[in-house]
Design a protein around this motif. Structure first.
Motif, mmCIF file in Angstrom:
data_model
loop_
_atom_site.group_PDB
_atom_site.id
_atom_site.type_symbol
_atom_site.label_atom_id
_atom_site.label_comp_id
_atom_site.label_asym_id
_atom_site.label_seq_id
_atom_site.Cartn_x
_atom_site.Cartn_y
_atom_site.Cartn_z
ATOM 1 N N PRO A 25 46.955 44.751 38.772
ATOM 2 C CA PRO A 25 46.801 45.791 40.117
ATOM 3 C C PRO A 25 45.484 45.676 40.836
ATOM 4 C CG PRO A 25 48.348 46.840 38.370
ATOM 5 C CD PRO A 25 47.347 45.609 37.532
ATOM 6 N N ASN A 26 45.931 45.191 42.145
ATOM 7 C CA ASN A 26 44.547 45.340 42.942
ATOM 8 C C ASN A 26 43.982 46.668 43.254
ATOM 9 O OD1 ASN A 26 43.019 44.081 45.135
ATOM 10 N ND2 ASN A 26 44.399 45.107 46.538
ATOM 11 N N PRO A 27 42.871 46.715 43.443
ATOM 12 C CA PRO A 27 41.781 45.609 43.228
ATOM 13 C C PRO A 27 40.747 45.538 41.864
ATOM 14 C CG PRO A 27 40.583 47.780 44.142
ATOM 15 C CD PRO A 27 42.110 48.135 43.678
ATOM 16 N N ALA A 28 41.445 45.863 40.799
ATOM 17 C CA ALA A 28 40.913 45.918 39.519
ATOM 18 C C ALA A 28 40.196 44.255 39.465
ATOM 19 C CB ALA A 28 41.502 46.269 38.476
ATOM 20 N N VAL A 29 41.066 43.384 39.517
ATOM 21 C CA VAL A 29 40.226 42.171 39.286
ATOM 22 C C VAL A 29 39.217 41.954 40.130
ATOM 23 C CG1 VAL A 29 40.636 39.684 38.907
ATOM 24 C CG2 VAL A 29 42.282 41.244 38.135
ATOM 25 N N ILE A 30 39.494 42.065 41.318
ATOM 26 C CA ILE A 30 38.277 41.738 42.495
ATOM 27 C C ILE A 30 37.113 42.603 42.169
ATOM 28 C CG2 ILE A 30 37.702 42.276 45.009
ATOM 29 C CD1 ILE A 30 40.749 41.589 45.715
ATOM 30 N N LYS A 31 37.102 43.917 41.761
ATOM 31 C CA LYS A 31 36.134 44.658 41.393
ATOM 32 C C LYS A 31 35.284 43.942 40.247
ATOM 33 C CE LYS A 31 36.548 49.351 43.094
ATOM 34 N NZ LYS A 31 36.589 50.440 42.816
ATOM 35 N N ALA A 32 36.190 43.449 39.264
ATOM 36 C CA ALA A 32 35.600 42.992 37.998
ATOM 37 C C ALA A 32 34.745 41.600 38.340
ATOM 38 C CB ALA A 32 36.611 42.394 37.066
ATOM 39 N N VAL A 33 35.124 40.994 39.438
ATOM 40 C CA VAL A 33 34.651 39.554 39.866
ATOM 41 C C VAL A 33 33.341 40.036 40.608
ATOM 42 C CG1 VAL A 33 34.864 37.669 41.383
ATOM 43 C CG2 VAL A 33 36.529 38.212 39.842
ATOM 44 N N LEU A 34 33.540 40.950 41.389
ATOM 45 C CA LEU A 34 32.299 41.561 42.079
ATOM 46 C C LEU A 34 31.278 41.975 41.240
ATOM 47 C CD1 LEU A 34 34.016 43.000 45.370
ATOM 48 C CD2 LEU A 34 32.814 41.071 45.181
ATOM 49 N N HIS A 35 31.526 42.700 40.325
ATOM 50 C CA HIS A 35 30.513 43.282 39.337
ATOM 51 C C HIS A 35 29.762 42.264 38.676
ATOM 52 C CE1 HIS A 35 28.443 45.957 36.610
ATOM 53 N NE2 HIS A 35 29.327 45.588 35.456
ATOM 54 N N ALA A 36 30.720 41.129 38.041
ATOM 55 C CA ALA A 36 30.151 39.955 37.506
ATOM 56 C C ALA A 36 29.160 39.284 38.156
ATOM 57 C CB ALA A 36 31.269 39.065 37.006
ATOM 58 N N GLN A 37 29.356 39.197 39.613
ATOM 59 C CA GLN A 37 28.406 38.551 40.584
ATOM 60 C C GLN A 37 27.184 39.371 40.698
ATOM 61 O OE1 GLN A 37 31.156 37.893 43.713
ATOM 62 N NE2 GLN A 37 31.171 35.653 43.306
ATOM 63 N N GLY A 38 27.175 40.737 40.302
ATOM 64 C CA GLY A 38 26.000 41.588 40.779
ATOM 65 C C GLY A 38 26.065 42.129 41.819
ATOM 66 N N ARG A 39 27.151 42.063 42.544
ATOM 67 C CA ARG A 39 27.386 42.784 43.998
ATOM 68 C C ARG A 39 27.786 44.262 44.088
ATOM 69 N NH1 ARG A 39 31.285 38.498 46.940
ATOM 70 N NH2 ARG A 39 30.551 39.968 48.780
ATOM 71 N N ILE A 40 28.179 44.781 43.140
ATOM 72 C CA ILE A 40 28.631 46.211 42.992
ATOM 73 C C ILE A 40 28.085 46.767 41.551
ATOM 74 C CG2 ILE A 40 30.603 46.037 44.541
ATOM 75 C CD1 ILE A 40 32.456 45.903 42.165
#
Length: 292
Positions: free
Chosen positions: A245-260
């Motif tokens: 369910p959105n935005p869980a995966v998007i947030k995981a990717v952004l966190h892995a990138q150090g952006r959030i």
């Protein structure tokens, strides 16, 4: 004014204490605009607005209004009641409200048309209708969509019908002048653009923003040679980002990138599984490693 180009419906990042991370939100907004997005969407479904307090919603909107004022970018804002629409009249930076087809009740096409005629008459800003029948339970025919487009004050639609059928083809074959169709089904953005959509509202464009901008530009230019393969690659990325369910995966990717600062979501959503995050990161790494 016809809305065109890419619009990114921004997540709401949270810090380690669970508070809204406004600084991270502001940086994300500038990032996607720097990458070529035409505008932002505040308080859309991707932003978890129903899980925010009234004060938090105001803070998020204040932050994105400030960015769009500075950048002279379009800003759409999720608003689904006369009261919420009236509040937008105090914010000249707001281009339009993004207003959902009334969910659950299934009032029929005539009821939907009467509802939006009422909202548009009361609203100080134009409306973009959000049509997502697999969430609302209300399907609309091509003729009903065209009648929506004829309503004064309704300037566009976020079209997320769950697929492309003969009704979609019929609707896009006969568009009203000045009425914008913005694709809202992330994996299907490329075929919708090929059929004549003016742009897209794409949560997946938090990442690979430039690629999504280029996808819109390729199809607008009739560049099939570049548009088709890029659309296929971005569809795979979007499918991975929406595997849970959105935005869980998007947030995981952004966190892995150090952006959030965290990948946290609020209930009833749950954090993305490690496997889903890894798959999405794999798709993104594969996309960014390919020649442009």
């Amino acid at each position: 004014m016809t809305l065109t180009g890419l619009y990114v419906p921004l997540i709401t990042p949270f810090d380690a204490s669970g508070a809204v991370a406004l600084d991270a939100l502001t940086v994300l907004a500038h990032d996607v605009l720097d990458a070529g997005a035409a505008g932002l969407v505040a308080l859309g479904t991707t932003g978890e607005p129903t899980s925010l307090s009234g004060e938090e919603r105001r803070e998020v909107l204040d932050a994105l209004v400030a960015v769009c004022r500075t950048r002279r970018a379009h800003l759409l804002v999720g608003a689904n009641s006369v009261e919420a629409l009236h509040a937008l009249g105090e914010r000249p930076e707001v281009t339009a409200a993004l207003s959902l087809v009334p969910p659950f009740l299934r009032p029929g096409g005539a009821g939907v048309l009467a509802y939006f005629a009422h909202l548009a008459k009361a609203s100080p800003v134009p409306l973009v209708v959000y049509h997502v029948p697999y969430r609302t339970g209300q399907q609309l025919s091509a003729d009903e969509l065209r009648r929506l487009a004829d309503l004064p004050g309704v300037i566009g639609i976020k079209y997320a019908a769950g697929g492309i059928d003969t009704g979609t083809v019929d609707f896009l074959a006969d568009l009203r002048p000045g009425f914008a169709v913005l694709g809202g089904e992330d994996p299907l953005i490329s075929p919708l653009l090929a059929l004549g959509a003016h742009g897209a509202i794409v949560a997946s464009a938090h990442v690979a923003t430039t690629d999504f901008v280029q996808l819109v530009e390729h199809w607008h230019a009739g560049d099939l040679t570049r548009g088709r393969p890029l659309g296929h690659r971005l569809a795979g990325l979007s499918a991975a980002l929406f595997a849970e369910p959105n935005p869980a995966v998007i947030k995981a990717v952004l966190h892995a990138q150090g952006r959030i600062p965290t990948a946290a979501v609020r209930l009833p959503l749950l954090a993305a599984s490690p496997d889903a995050a890894r798959r999405a990161l794999g798709h993104l790494n594969e996309l960014t490693s390919l020649p442009t």
